[in-house]
Design a protein around this motif. Sequence first.
Motif, PDB file in Angstrom:
ATOM      1  N   VAL A 188       1.119  -1.255  -0.293  1.00  0.00           N
ATOM      2  CA  VAL A 188       0.640   0.046   0.267  1.00  0.00           C
ATOM      3  C   VAL A 188       0.861   0.952  -0.037  1.00  0.00           C
ATOM      4  N   MET A 189       0.716   2.130  -0.972  1.00  0.00           N
ATOM      5  CA  MET A 189       1.459   3.181  -1.018  1.00  0.00           C
ATOM      6  C   MET A 189       1.214   4.773  -1.764  1.00  0.00           C
ATOM      7  N   SER A 190       0.791   5.538  -0.780  1.00  0.00           N
ATOM      8  CA  SER A 190      -0.163   7.137  -0.983  1.00  0.00           C
ATOM      9  C   SER A 190       0.320   8.392  -0.797  1.00  0.00           C
ATOM     10  N   LEU A 191       0.498   8.952  -1.877  1.00  0.00           N
ATOM     11  CA  LEU A 191       1.352  10.541  -1.896  1.00  0.00           C
ATOM     12  C   LEU A 191      -0.191  11.486  -1.314  1.00  0.00           C
ATOM     13  N   ARG A 192      -0.248  12.425  -0.599  1.00  0.00           N
ATOM     14  CA  ARG A 192      -0.944  13.498  -0.251  1.00  0.00           C
ATOM     15  C   ARG A 192      -0.385  14.209   0.063  1.00  0.00           C
ATOM     16  N   GLN A 193       0.129  15.790  -1.377  1.00  0.00           N
ATOM     17  CA  GLN A 193       0.596  16.212  -1.136  1.00  0.00           C
ATOM     18  C   GLN A 193       1.955  16.639  -1.090  1.00  0.00           C
ATOM     19  N   GLY A 194       3.299  15.305  -1.832  1.00  0.00           N
ATOM     20  CA  GLY A 194       4.163  15.491  -1.989  1.00  0.00           C
ATOM     21  C   GLY A 194       4.595  14.275  -0.400  1.00  0.00           C
ATOM     22  N   ASP A 195       4.186  14.179   0.651  1.00  0.00           N
ATOM     23  CA  ASP A 195       4.175  13.662   1.503  1.00  0.00           C
ATOM     24  C   ASP A 195       3.755  11.999   1.329  1.00  0.00           C
ATOM     25  N   TYR A 196       4.373  11.255   1.840  1.00  0.00           N
ATOM     26  CA  TYR A 196       4.390   9.686   1.357  1.00  0.00           C
ATOM     27  C   TYR A 196       4.577   8.893   2.561  1.00  0.00           C
ATOM     28  N   SER A 197       3.429   7.639   2.358  1.00  0.00           N
ATOM     29  CA  SER A 197       3.259   6.646   3.493  1.00  0.00           C
ATOM     30  C   SER A 197       3.615   5.450   2.609  1.00  0.00           C
ATOM     31  N   PHE A 198       4.509   3.980   2.613  1.00  0.00           N
ATOM     32  CA  PHE A 198       4.502   3.248   1.873  1.00  0.00           C
ATOM     33  C   PHE A 198       4.617   1.720   2.982  1.00  0.00           C
ATOM     34  N   LYS A 199       3.853   0.938   3.036  1.00  0.00           N
ATOM     35  CA  LYS A 199       3.479  -0.242   3.691  1.00  0.00           C
ATOM     36  C   LYS A 199       3.372  -1.373   2.373  1.00  0.00           C
ATOM     37  N   ILE A 200       4.657  -2.974   2.824  1.00  0.00           N
ATOM     38  CA  ILE A 200       4.531  -4.491   2.209  1.00  0.00           C
ATOM     39  C   ILE A 200       4.693  -4.674   3.404  1.00  0.00           C
ATOM     40  N   TYR A 201       3.733  -6.434   3.608  1.00  0.00           N
ATOM     41  CA  TYR A 201       4.667  -7.355   4.084  1.00  0.00           C
ATOM     42  C   TYR A 201       5.089  -8.530   3.972  1.00  0.00           C
ATOM     43  N   VAL A 202       6.511  -8.973   4.447  1.00  0.00           N
ATOM     44  CA  VAL A 202       7.090  -9.852   3.958  1.00  0.00           C
ATOM     45  C   VAL A 202       7.790 -10.430   5.378  1.00  0.00           C
ATOM     46  N   LYS A 203       8.196 -11.340   4.816  1.00  0.00           N
ATOM     47  CA  LYS A 203       8.423 -12.954   5.754  1.00  0.00           C
ATOM     48  C   LYS A 203       9.697 -13.194   5.801  1.00  0.00           C
ATOM     49  N   TYR A 204      10.762 -12.661   6.949  1.00  0.00           N
ATOM     50  CA  TYR A 204      12.172 -12.398   7.748  1.00  0.00           C
ATOM     51  C   TYR A 204      12.427 -13.061   8.530  1.00  0.00           C
ATOM     52  N   TRP A 205      12.033 -13.807   9.002  1.00  0.00           N
ATOM     53  CA  TRP A 205      12.243 -14.285  10.365  1.00  0.00           C
ATOM     54  C   TRP A 205      11.106 -14.232  10.744  1.00  0.00           C
ATOM     55  N   PHE A 206      10.498 -13.714  10.843  1.00  0.00           N
ATOM     56  CA  PHE A 206       8.774 -12.731  11.219  1.00  0.00           C
ATOM     57  C   PHE A 206       8.598 -12.621  10.008  1.00  0.00           C
ATOM     58  N   TYR A 207       6.833 -12.620  10.236  1.00  0.00           N
ATOM     59  CA  TYR A 207       5.876 -11.760   9.281  1.00  0.00           C
ATOM     60  C   TYR A 207       5.860 -10.641   9.491  1.00  0.00           C
ATOM     61  N   ALA A 208       5.704  -9.255   8.927  1.00  0.00           N
ATOM     62  CA  ALA A 208       5.609  -7.665   9.967  1.00  0.00           C
ATOM     63  C   ALA A 208       5.625  -7.030   8.417  1.00  0.00           C
ATOM     64  N   GLY A 209       5.541  -5.695   9.098  1.00  0.00           N
ATOM     65  CA  GLY A 209       5.441  -4.974   7.584  1.00  0.00           C
ATOM     66  C   GLY A 209       6.279  -3.778   7.843  1.00  0.00           C
ATOM     67  N   LEU A 210       7.007  -4.102   6.561  1.00  0.00           N
ATOM     68  CA  LEU A 210       8.235  -2.899   5.762  1.00  0.00           C
ATOM     69  C   LEU A 210       7.617  -1.162   5.782  1.00  0.00           C
ATOM     70  N   ARG A 211       7.373  -0.248   6.473  1.00  0.00           N
ATOM     71  CA  ARG A 211       6.828   0.341   6.468  1.00  0.00           C
ATOM     72  C   ARG A 211       7.729   1.418   6.173  1.00  0.00           C
ATOM     73  N   SER A 212       7.364   2.531   5.659  1.00  0.00           N
ATOM     74  CA  SER A 212       8.464   3.951   5.062  1.00  0.00           C
ATOM     75  C   SER A 212       7.484   5.632   5.386  1.00  0.00           C
TER      76      SER A 212
END
Length: 276
Positions: A188-212
């Motif tokens: 999931v990625m969104s942009l609002r007037q230049g401000d962004y948020s990004f998230k993807i779920y992956v499994k690396y040792w445990f299943y979790a969201g990689l967010r920015s």
Amino acid sequence: MKFLFLICTFLSLHTQAAFDKISVQNLDLEYAGVSGAGTVERVGIGISFMSVPYDIQINRTDDAFQITSPYLDFTWNNPIKIIHDIQKLSTKKLSTSLGSKNAHFLEAEYLMVSPKARGLYIAEKLKGNCEGLATGRFQRRLMDDCRNKMDLTIKIIDVPTDFILYRLLENLPPFPMPDMDFPGDNLVMSLRQGDYSFKIYVKYWFYAGLRSWGHVQYENDHKTVAIRVDQIKFGYLNVTNLVMKKLEEMIKSPNVKVDPPWIRINIEGFHETKSY
């Protein structure tokens, strides 16, 4: 091949095209090497064509793509190098419309891209849209509208084992859990007037969201995309400094500069084509 034209629109600042609108409906395509073929229900470049599926054919030359069909024939001269180098491309039920009333969208049940010597990148159930009130040239309007408001979701993603995300995750602290397992899902990625948020779920040792989170802006008369990375988290771990440091070490492209907290991408640098 309309999908290649779509990617170019997002990445290119060239003004070769004099169109004001692109639309594609239900594109199924198989492209490999230097040629490809498929079917498409509807294609529009300012105007629309017949609303029943018809055959399309694409051939790559040293410096162009030649697209032919019963209702549409054109040559895309000097495509950007990253597009010209694509070895394989496959789409299922891809539809898009760009430049219509300041709203743009892209949807696909399945999308597979194989850049030159980079393995396969697969996205399933992709949906993206941008909205805004920008005016002026087509490419500038598209960039500004997507920076103003963009939403992108991808249900499942599969990438090659040498993808940069793998190498970044390898530097995270280890945990006594099973090893890494791709694909990722629920991007999931969104942009609002230049401000962004990004998230993807992956499994690396445990299943979790990689967010920015951060900010996107254009510099050098829209020739440079500048991304300010404010924070990156994997699960509950703040890995911002680690990831940015590793990006500095790994990225060697002359068109991408990592200077924490900024990542700057020179779009013009991707316009060079290569003879085969």
